[in-house]
Design a protein around this motif. Structure first.
Motif, short mmCIF file in Angstrom:
data_model
loop_
_atom_site.label_atom_id
_atom_site.label_comp_id
_atom_site.label_asym_id
_atom_site.label_seq_id
_atom_site.Cartn_x
_atom_site.Cartn_y
_atom_site.Cartn_z
N GLN A 180 0.82 -1.21 0.00
CA GLN A 180 0.00 0.00 0.00
C GLN A 180 0.85 1.26 0.00
N ASN A 181 2.05 1.21 0.58
CA ASN A 181 2.86 2.41 0.77
C ASN A 181 4.19 2.35 0.01
N PHE A 182 4.27 1.52 -1.00
CA PHE A 182 5.55 1.30 -1.67
C PHE A 182 6.14 2.60 -2.23
N VAL A 183 5.35 3.39 -2.93
CA VAL A 183 5.87 4.63 -3.51
C VAL A 183 6.27 5.62 -2.42
N ARG A 184 5.46 5.72 -1.38
CA ARG A 184 5.77 6.64 -0.27
C ARG A 184 7.09 6.25 0.40
N MET A 185 7.29 4.96 0.63
CA MET A 185 8.53 4.49 1.24
C MET A 185 9.72 4.70 0.31
N SER A 186 9.48 4.58 -0.98
CA SER A 186 10.58 4.72 -1.94
C SER A 186 11.12 6.14 -2.00
N LEU A 187 10.29 7.15 -1.75
CA LEU A 187 10.69 8.55 -1.91
C LEU A 187 10.65 9.33 -0.60
N TYR A 188 10.58 8.65 0.53
CA TYR A 188 10.48 9.28 1.85
C TYR A 188 11.84 9.84 2.27
N THR A 189 11.94 11.18 2.46
CA THR A 189 13.18 11.81 2.92
C THR A 189 12.99 12.59 4.22
N ASP A 190 11.76 12.88 4.61
CA ASP A 190 11.45 13.58 5.85
C ASP A 190 12.25 14.88 6.02
N PRO A 191 12.14 15.83 5.08
CA PRO A 191 12.92 17.08 5.19
C PRO A 191 12.38 18.06 6.22
N ILE A 192 11.14 17.86 6.69
CA ILE A 192 10.54 18.82 7.61
C ILE A 192 10.92 18.51 9.05
N THR A 193 10.57 17.32 9.53
CA THR A 193 10.87 16.98 10.93
C THR A 193 12.28 16.45 11.10
N LYS A 194 12.91 16.00 10.00
CA LYS A 194 14.31 15.55 10.02
C LYS A 194 14.56 14.48 11.09
N SER A 195 13.74 13.45 11.03
CA SER A 195 13.92 12.34 11.97
C SER A 195 15.19 11.55 11.71
N GLY A 196 15.66 11.59 10.47
CA GLY A 196 16.86 10.84 10.11
C GLY A 196 16.61 9.40 9.75
N PHE A 197 15.36 8.95 9.85
CA PHE A 197 15.05 7.55 9.57
C PHE A 197 15.41 7.15 8.13
N PRO A 198 14.94 7.87 7.10
CA PRO A 198 15.26 7.43 5.74
C PRO A 198 16.75 7.52 5.42
N GLN A 199 17.45 8.48 6.03
CA GLN A 199 18.88 8.60 5.77
C GLN A 199 19.67 7.47 6.43
N ASP A 200 19.30 7.16 7.68
CA ASP A 200 20.03 6.13 8.42
C ASP A 200 19.75 4.73 7.90
N TRP A 201 18.59 4.54 7.28
CA TRP A 201 18.21 3.20 6.85
C TRP A 201 18.11 3.06 5.35
N THR A 202 17.16 3.74 4.72
CA THR A 202 16.94 3.54 3.29
C THR A 202 18.14 3.97 2.47
N VAL A 203 18.69 5.15 2.75
CA VAL A 203 19.84 5.62 1.98
C VAL A 203 21.03 4.70 2.19
N PHE A 204 21.24 4.25 3.44
CA PHE A 204 22.33 3.30 3.70
C PHE A 204 22.14 2.03 2.89
N TYR A 205 20.93 1.49 2.90
CA TYR A 205 20.68 0.26 2.15
C TYR A 205 20.88 0.46 0.66
N TRP A 206 20.37 1.56 0.11
CA TRP A 206 20.53 1.78 -1.32
C TRP A 206 22.00 1.94 -1.69
#
Length: 536
Positions: A300-326
């Motif tokens: 259901q959320n594949f596209v959202r997860m694929s492009l999630y960068t969180d620039p507003i709250t800057k949780s760091g989740f996509p950078q620490d996980w998705t970017v590392f994995y990619w």
């Protein structure tokens, strides 16, 4: 012609600038980690932050575009293109082919992350969910399956199709990236600049597999120490590293058919035994229900997860996980692509892509179904504090504690260690074999790289792994993959453009609009008839 001469002719010749250039750069990259272990840590933290937080959009958009691209290839008319001539048939059975592909691109790292990744997501969930809440639990498996799923293998599939097309369709025996770049870069991909491209890719391949071993060796060391009641020292870790070298070095020495193929088959059987044991030892019905609920969240959320960068709250989740994995997958991409090429002669582009993008991720998802669901059950339903243990003892401590909760743990622990060693060895030996192939001038059908070069690169991988182990810490292991994955990110784009150009040149008529003039005469007849009616 005698047998010795024929044997020599089947052995490829090394390309000295790529072979020795790659080795020297490896020494320059990993040597300082060994010599300056303490001072390297500050540089590592700063470099990791700069790369992942300032280029998150680039990693995510490129990987997502790779998935769209390979789906376009597979589902369109180009998907029917056979990777070989009329008489070329697959070298391996479909089951062995799938097993080799999966083992070559996954290994024991998948088991490690399937055990601990859901714990991280429960205590630090994405999309602003509360810690250990039902909402966090819905993401715990979904994100792990996502990171090891369609997008990851699409990243591998781009170079796999490109190199397979070069070797089997265009009959060019050049398994090195610079040749594939000539369609786009022209003369920039030739001469010494071309050698530079190949050397950079060698570094990324060594870094990718060293990253995997940097996760796995501490886990094997901790399990061994706990099982025998020993101290988990750096000496034990180095001993485990040497043990890995003996296993994957022997398999690499035996070659593609005698070593890697057989090891992959055995690994697949042992893994399914392990998965079945864990699945039926836990709350099977609950684990299956929880798994499919998370799969639904992912789809259901594949596209959202694929492009999630969180620039507003800057949780760091996509950078620490998705970017590392990619980045990690980019570091592995050329290796898996070249390895997939070596085992995919006689398949179609559609078969190759579907195997990589669907079969292999389905196998990866099984690990999250078993190990991931089992650990989430231990935390949420049985109250076992794996999150606290993760902070205190790290990932290896969590895996050790999980095994202790299983029945017959005195048997399953050594069995688990054996499976992990074999599983990781299948990926490492394939990597060493592929680097050795890429370091040759040309690899024609039936040829293999020299055995001594395969062992040489197995030793280089061991050296890079030891460097990461001596510095220690998750950040340095992650940085190894991120830094070595950067150049491959851009190379993936070049390979995709080159592939489209080749396909248009060779099969462009397949995608042209279909037009017929068969009934044009009928139109003239109708017009004349209408004119006659108007006249009357």
């Amino acid at each position: 012609m005698d047998e010795l001469t024929q044997c020599r002719e089947r052995i490829a010749k090394i390309d000295p600038p790529v072979f020795w250039g790659g080795f020297i750069v490896c020494l320059l990259f990993y040597g300082p980690l060994v010599v300056f272990q303490q001072s390297a840590q500050g540089f590592i933290d700063n470099a990791m932050y700069t790369i992942t937080y300032h280029t998150d959009w680039l990693w995510e958009s490129t990987v997502f575009a790779s998935f769209i691209f390979v789906m376009w290839l597979a589902l369109g008319p180009y998907g029917r293109v056979k990777l070989g001539g009329t008489e070329d048939k697959p070298e391996f059975t479909t089951s062995t082919w799938i097993a080799m592909m999966f083992c070559g691109g996954s290994g024991a790292g998948l088991v490690y992350w399937a055990c601990i990744e859901p714990i991280y997501y429960l205590q630090n969930p994405p999309f602003w969910a509360e810690k250990f809440s039902p909402q966090a639990a819905q993401w715990a498996l979904a994100y792990g399956i996502f990171h090891w799923g369609f997008s990851a293998w699409a990243t591998f599939a781009v170079p796999a199709v490109a190199f397979s097309y070069i070797l089997y369709v265009r009959k060019k025996p050049y398994l090195y990236p610079s040749y594939a770049c000539r369609e786009v870069l022209g003369k920039l991909a030739q001469g010494w600049s071309g050698k530079f491209i190949d050397v950079v890719v060698v570094i990324s391949m060594v870094g990718g597999v060293a990253t995997s071993l940097g996760f796995i060796i501490p886990m094997i060391s901790r399990l061994t120490a706990d099982y025998f009641g020993m101290q988990d020292t750096i000496g034990l870790k180095l001993l485990v590293a040497v043990m890995f070298f003996v296993v994957y070095g022997y398999s690499t020495y035996q070659g593609l058919y005698s070593g890697i193929a057989k090891l992959s088959d055995w690994n697949m059987y042992l893994i399914f035994i392990l998965l079945a044991f864990v699945l039926f030892s836990g709350p099977t019905s609950w684990m299956l229900s929880y798994f499919f609920d998370n799969v639904g969240v992912l789809l259901q959320n594949f596209v959202r997860m694929s492009l999630y960068t969180d620039p507003i709250t800057k949780s760091g989740f996509p950078q620490d996980w998705t970017v590392f994995y990619w980045a990690w997958w980019c570091a592995w991409a050329i290796f898996v692509g070249l390895f997939a090429t070596r085992i995919s002669r006689g398949r179609t582009i559609r078969e190759l892509i579907f195997n990589m993008v669907f079969s292999a991720p389905a196998g990866s998802a099984l690990f999250y179904l078993t190990f991931g669901s089992y650990n989430v059950d231990l935390m949420l339903n049985k109250g076992i504090g794996l999150a606290t243990l993760l902070k205190v003892s790290g990932g290896p401590g969590v895996v050790s504690a999980m095994l202790e909760t299983l029945p017959l743990n005195w048997v399953i622990t050594p069995f688990f260690i054996i499976v992990m060693v074999i599983s990781q060895a299948t990926g490492v030996d394939a990597n060493a074999y592929t680097i050795a192939s890429m370091s040759c001038i040309e690899i024609r059908q039936g040829m293999e790289p020299p055995r001594w070069s395969r062992i040489f690169w197995a030793v280089v991988i061991l050296f890079a792994t030891v460097a990461l182990l001596l510095v220690g810490g998750l950040k340095v292991v992650q940085l190894s993959s991120v830094l070595t994955g950067v150049p491959v990110l851009f190379l993936t784009i070049v390979l995709a453009i080159s592939l489209v150009k080749w396909l248009n040149e060779d099969f462009g008529s397949l995608v042209k609009p279909l037009v017929t003039d068969k009934y044009s005469g009928d139109v003239d007849t109708i017009n004349n008839h209408e004119t006659d009616r108007a006249g009357t």
